[in-house]
Each structure stands twice: as structure tokens, then as C-alpha cells.
Enzyme design. Structure first.
Site, PDB file in Angstrom:
ATOM      1  N   SER A 218      51.860  22.847  41.897  1.00  0.00           N
ATOM      2  CA  SER A 218      52.024  24.255  41.562  1.00  0.00           C
ATOM      3  C   SER A 218      53.509  24.588  41.516  1.00  0.00           C
ATOM      4  O   SER A 218      54.239  23.992  40.733  1.00  0.00           O
ATOM      5  CB  SER A 218      51.242  25.119  42.556  1.00  0.00           C
ATOM      6  OG  SER A 218      51.069  26.421  42.069  1.00  0.00           O
ATOM      7  N   GLU A 348      41.403  25.290  37.099  1.00  0.00           N
ATOM      8  CA  GLU A 348      42.597  25.917  37.662  1.00  0.00           C
ATOM      9  C   GLU A 348      42.326  27.243  38.383  1.00  0.00           C
ATOM     10  O   GLU A 348      41.657  27.270  39.394  1.00  0.00           O
ATOM     11  CB  GLU A 348      43.654  26.087  36.564  1.00  0.00           C
ATOM     12  CG  GLU A 348      44.401  24.796  36.247  1.00  0.00           C
ATOM     13  CD  GLU A 348      45.184  24.229  37.421  1.00  0.00           C
ATOM     14  OE1 GLU A 348      45.449  24.961  38.399  1.00  0.00           O
ATOM     15  OE2 GLU A 348      45.548  23.034  37.362  1.00  0.00           O
ATOM     16  N   HIS A 467      42.308  24.961  41.182  1.00  0.00           N
ATOM     17  CA  HIS A 467      43.689  24.702  41.578  1.00  0.00           C
ATOM     18  C   HIS A 467      43.702  24.066  42.968  1.00  0.00           C
ATOM     19  O   HIS A 467      43.023  24.539  43.875  1.00  0.00           O
ATOM     20  CB  HIS A 467      44.447  26.030  41.592  1.00  0.00           C
ATOM     21  CG  HIS A 467      45.932  25.918  41.604  1.00  0.00           C
ATOM     22  ND1 HIS A 467      46.651  25.240  40.651  1.00  0.00           N
ATOM     23  CD2 HIS A 467      46.859  26.435  42.463  1.00  0.00           C
ATOM     24  CE1 HIS A 467      47.943  25.342  40.901  1.00  0.00           C
ATOM     25  NE2 HIS A 467      48.098  26.065  42.010  1.00  0.00           N
TER      26      HIS A 467
END
Length: 561
Positions: A218, A348, A467
Site C-alpha cells: 500500500s 482491493e 487489500h
């Protein structure tokens, strides 16, 4: 005990002592877990990998002096030396963040790293292994490198050395007044300090300072991209892995740092007339009080995702991490050309759509005031004709111009994922591939196991491949998940993913030769003409053109600049 048994025991003891002495050739008192760094001696501890290998673990290692008092909002200072042997057997403090985890204590004295290796140098040999330095996720405002979140038990079955590291967060790591008073980028400079520490010390742990890969997730993945552009990072690394990197040309930099600094100051009742007033007042506040004002920097719901980001630094007495726009540096080719691996997860940030769907006032506000809300959520320009045009197109594309309900989950989820991860990752990977002399390896992680960072409410059913979910197979995240055993269905993905990553860390190529474990696939680098990517699932296979149906629309509105 017989004479033979006594002799056998004596020989075994001598051999063991010799081994201990060799391992601790740089240490003290014959302790096999003591190593010598440039600052002093460290005593580590022993962990065990998933397959039973001994991991020599050195946690809570100080790589810079505490950034407290007058050192708050300053570049990190090299760590002081110490006498004797310092214990490195427990994680250091996490940096201050909005919601401090009681299981991982926080402190402004937080500039610590962890080193893991399965072979230390001896008098006779040096493993000289390739190194992964991993920067944690957390939006530049949260999380930590603690072993309960980034445990080494999976990766350390590969012959690499792993370093995980903290860096300052949110205002304490990124606040800037756009001048020399508060220049900004302190968290990024902490990362540089880690890389410099690695160059100075990693050989002690069996690592090769000439074979260092920056990895990250990230914003940790976005950090790798920034290091490609930063003059401070030159010569400190040789490969990059950017996992689900939150890189976006609209918001990867804070272009109005003074406005943000005044807003931060107001939240703490500080004067805002001059940079010096802001800096002096904030240095007098408690670190956790500053961190706890984070929600006051949000504009709508939980957005924007990243209130704090790096800045382009003006002329300064300090060494500057960025002196120009990174996109300008990239397009002019003035970046470090290294092998680059980057990719994302299938679903995600889709789960963020539920935050809106399950809050009727948010859902109504987003739909009825989309021209105001979409630019905040997607982090593009606000209040312009272009902004209104884009918002209208997105309302039709992602919501089909229909009110927001559970029926909207897929479309709204894609809006969040495209804005936060997919468009920026797509743009940067294509741009780097077009310019760099080194390969760019792109992937889409599609494997859905039993565990996830996000489940459908009231169930244990994952909301797709969210994610962070690929991290479950690279690190033992003991705070959240069980350790996978050989018989677990997830075990094969641990084997595949750690091998792909180790190959890249060691050679710059994730598939240097066909291998049955990796389904004999050859991972081709992407080019401007062939947008190859590896689909990472139970079966690995090459594909082409990831999410290009929507990415081409984003390209039309937001060309690189």
C-alpha cells in the site's frame, strides 16, 4: 557414564562450543546470539520458521535517535553508540497513531527495525544473502513493523535476510509548512535512514548490502516508487516490490502543505499566523494528542484515504527527499532503473462500499451530492468544470445513475478500488515500463483462501480478495490469523508466493527458470505493446490487459503530468 560416552559428550560439547564461537565471532562472551553492529553489540533470540528452520531474530533495533523534543519534525539523526550488550529480543514501540493498539504499545521513541536471518556469518563463511527491506502499510498514518503483523516464519524458509521497519506517521511524519521551518517528509527520511543502516550493518547478519530489495505494501509499496525518484535513496537498493501501491498522480503529493499545517494547528488550538508559530506550538504538544486529531483531517466519512502524503521540499538546510515532482522526474528518466515488481489484489478496497451502503445518510449524501463527494473519495480536483464532468461520468459508470443500495456494491466497490489502487498502479507500471531499461513484472493476486482482512458482516466469508490479503501468505500475522501448517489448503500458496518473491529478491527475475512449484510458468515483463501480468491463483498463468476497460477511461481524464 562410560568412557566412550564421556568422550562422545566432550567432543559434542567442543564442537558445539566451536560452532557458538564461530557464530559469535563478532560478539561477546561466546554467546551465539550476540552480533556486533556499528553502534554496539546486540543479543537476539530464536524463532522457528514454518518448516522448522532456526530464525535468528533481532527486534527493536534502534536505527535512529528518538525524534523527540527539538528533533520532532526533523530528519532522523544517526543512532548513538552504546557500551555492553543490548537486548534485541522484543519489538520496539510503534509510532503514535490515531487509535493506538493496546497490544502494540506506541511511543514517539519508535524508530526501530527488526532483522531476521537463518544463517549468521562465522569465521569461516559468510552467507552473503540478498536482503528484503519491507515498509509496512497503513496509509502513512497507522500500523507498525511488529512481528505480530509481519512475522518472518514464512519468508524465512527462503534463503534471504528480512528487515522490517517503523517510520513516523501522519502529522509527526509528514506535516509541512512548505518552507524550511517544517520541510516535511520525515517518515520518508526515516525509511532512508533504515536503508543506510542496512548498508552499514546488514553483513553482520549474513546479508549482502549490494543486493537489497525494497518491498512494501500500500503506502509502503508507494514508498518504493518514491525512493526510485529520491536523490537521498540513490545507491541504497537494487530492486523494488510495490504491492498494491497507493500511487495516484492527483494525490501522491501534498501541493498545499501550509493549508494543511494550519488546519492541523487549529485542531490543537495552536496559532497559525506563521510557520514558526505552528512549529513551536506543535513541538509543545504530546505526540499522542497530535496523532489523535487524525479524524479532524477527514472531509467526508472516512475519506480522503490519505490526508498526509509526501511533499516536494523547498530549499532547505536539510537534505531533501524530493526536490521535484516525482512524475516529472519519472517522465524525464531521472530515476533509478532497477527491476520492478508491482501488482494488486482482485478486489482491493471493494469492502469500503459497505461503509457507505450500511450508512443511509452517507449513501444518500454520496448519491445526491456526488459532484462534491466523489472528488473527496477519489481524491481528484474539486469544484472545477472538469471535476463536475468526471463525477458525472463516474456516477453513470460505477452507479448506473441509481441510488446506493446493496445492489450498488460491485460498482461502488470498483470505484473505491480503482481510485485508491488500480488506476495509480496501472499508470505508474505502464509509465515505468515505457521508460526503464529494467523489466517491470505486473501481477494480479486472485487466490481466495479461508481467511481475509475483511468478511461479510456477521460471517466468516471473505469479501473477495481484499487489500492486504496476499500478505497472509508472505508473513505470519499472528495477531489475526493462525500459522499455516503443511496440511492446510493455504500452504501451497505460501510456497508459491514466497518462492516468487525470493526469486525476485535474489535475481531480479521472479521465474528465472521453469519450476514445477510455480507451474512451469515464465513471468514476462510488461511492455507498452504487451501489458502482460501474472494471475496468481491456485494455478499461475500469464494474462494481458488488467482492468483496461475502465483504466482507459481514467487515462482520458487524468493523463500523467
Amino acid at each position: 557414564m562410560s568412557r566412550t560416552e564421556m568422550m562422545t559428550s566432550t567432543v559434542s560439547a567442543l564442537l558445539l562450543a566451536t560452532c557458538f564461537a564461530a557464530v559469535s565471532s563478532q560478539g561477546q562472551s561466546g554467546d551465539p546470539l550476540v552480533v556486533s553492529t556499528a553502534q554496539g553489540y546486540l543479543r537476539g533470540s530464536v524463532l522457528t520458521s514454518r518448516k522448522g528452520r532456526t530464525i535468528y531474530s533481532y527486534r527493536g533495533v534502534r536505527f535512529a535517535n528518538p525524534p523527540v523534543g527539538e528533533l520532532r519534525f526533523k530528519a532522523p539523526q544517526p543512532p548513538d553508540s552504546w557500551d555492553g550488550v543490548r537486548n534485541a529480543t522484543e519489538d520496539g514501540f510503534a509510532c503514535p497513531q490515531p487509535e493506538a493498539d493496546t497490544e502494540i504499545p506506541t511511543s514517539e521513541d519508535c524508530l526501530f527495525l527488526n532483522v531476521y536471518t537463518t544463517e549468521l556469518p562465522t569465521n569461516d563463511s559468510n552467507p552473503n544473502r540478498s536482503v528484503l527491506v519491507f515498509f509496512h502499510a497503513g496509509g502513512w498514518y497507522s500500523v507498525t513493523a511488529a512481528s505480530s503483523l509481519y512475522g518472518p516464519q514464512y519468508l524465512m524458509d527462503q534463503d534471504i535476510v528480512l528487515v522490517t521497519t517503523n517510520y513516523r506517521l501522519a502529522a509527526l511524519g509528514f506535516l509541512s509548512t512548505g518552507d524550511d521551518v517544517l520541510p516535511g517528509n520525515y517518515g520518508m527520511k526515516d525509511q532512508v535512514a533504515t536503508l543506510r543502516w542496512v548498508q552499514q550493518n546488514i553483513a553482520t547478519f549474513g546479508g549482502n548490502p549490494n543486493s537489497v530489495t525494497i518491498g512494501g505494501y500500500s503506502v509502503g509499496g508507494a514508498s518504493g516508487w518514491f525512493h526510485m525518484m529520491s536523490p537521498m535513496s540513490r545507491g541504497l537498493f537494487h530492486r523494488i516490490i510495490s504491492m498494491s501501491p497507493s500511487i495516484n498522480t492527483f494525490w501522491d503529493l501534498n501541493n498545499n502543505p501550509m493549508d494543511q499545517a494550519k488546519r492541523q494547528a487549529a485542531l490543537l488550538n495552536c496559532p497559525q499566523d506563521t510557520s514558526k508559530q505552528i512549529a513551536d506550538c506543535l513541538r509543545g504538544k504530546k505526540a499522542q494528542d497530535i496523532a489523535s486529531t487524525f479524524n479532524g483531517m477527514l472531509d467526508w466519512g472516512y475519506d480522503p484515504l490519505l490526508p498526509f502524503t509526501p511533499v516536494v521540499e523547498q530549499e532547505s538546510t536539510e537534505e531533501r527527499f524530493l526536490s521535484e515532482s516525482p512524475m516529472k522526474i519519472l517522465q524525464e528518466g531521472n530515476f533509478v532503473n532497477v527491476p520492478y515488481m508491482t501488482g494488486m489484489n482482485k478486489d482491493e478496497f471493494n469492502y469500503r462500499a459497505l461503509d457507505v451502503i450500511n450508512n443511509s445518510s452517507w449513501a444518500d449524501d454520496m448519491y445526491n451530492n456526488f459532484e462534491t463527494v466523489f472528488p473527496i473519495v477519489c481524491m481528484y480536483e474539486q469544484g472545477t468544470n472538469k471535476s463536475r464532468t468526471v463525477s458525472g461520468v463516474f456516477k453513470e459508470l460505477y452507479l448506473n445513475n441509481e441510488p446506493i443500495t446493496l445492489h450498488s456494491f460491485a460498482g461502488l466497490g470498483n470505484l473505491y478500488s480503482d481510485a485508491f489502487i488500480r488506476y495509480g498502479q496501472d499508470l505508474i507500471s505502464k509509465t515505468v515500463a515505457n521508460i526503464s531499461k529494467e523489466p517491470v513484472y505486473s501481477y494480479l493476486f486472485e487466490y481466495q483462501g479461508r481467511y481475509s482482512h475483511r468478511y461479510w458482516p456477521g460471517t466468516k466469508t471473505p469479501i473477495g480478495v481484499s487489500h492486504h490479503d496476499d500478505l497472509i501468505y508472505l508473513f505470519y500475522i499472528s495477531l489475526l490469523f493462525p500459522e499455516f501448517k503443511t496440511e492446510d489448503p493455504e500452504s501451497q500458496m505460501v510456497e508459491k508466493l514466497t518462492k516468487l518473491w525470493a526469486n525476485f529478491i535474489q535475481t531480479g527475475n521472479p521465474t528465472p527458470e521453469p519450476q514445477e512449484l510455480l507451474d512451469n510458468v515464465t513471468w514476462h515483463g510488461m511492455t507498452s505493446n504487451n501489458l502482460y501480468y501474472l494471475s496468481i491463483d491456485s494455478q499461475l498463468q500469464m494474462e494481458e490487459g488488467m482492468f483496461q476497460d475502465r483504466m482507459t477511461i481514467w487515462d482520458q481524464f487524468f493523463p500523467p503530468k
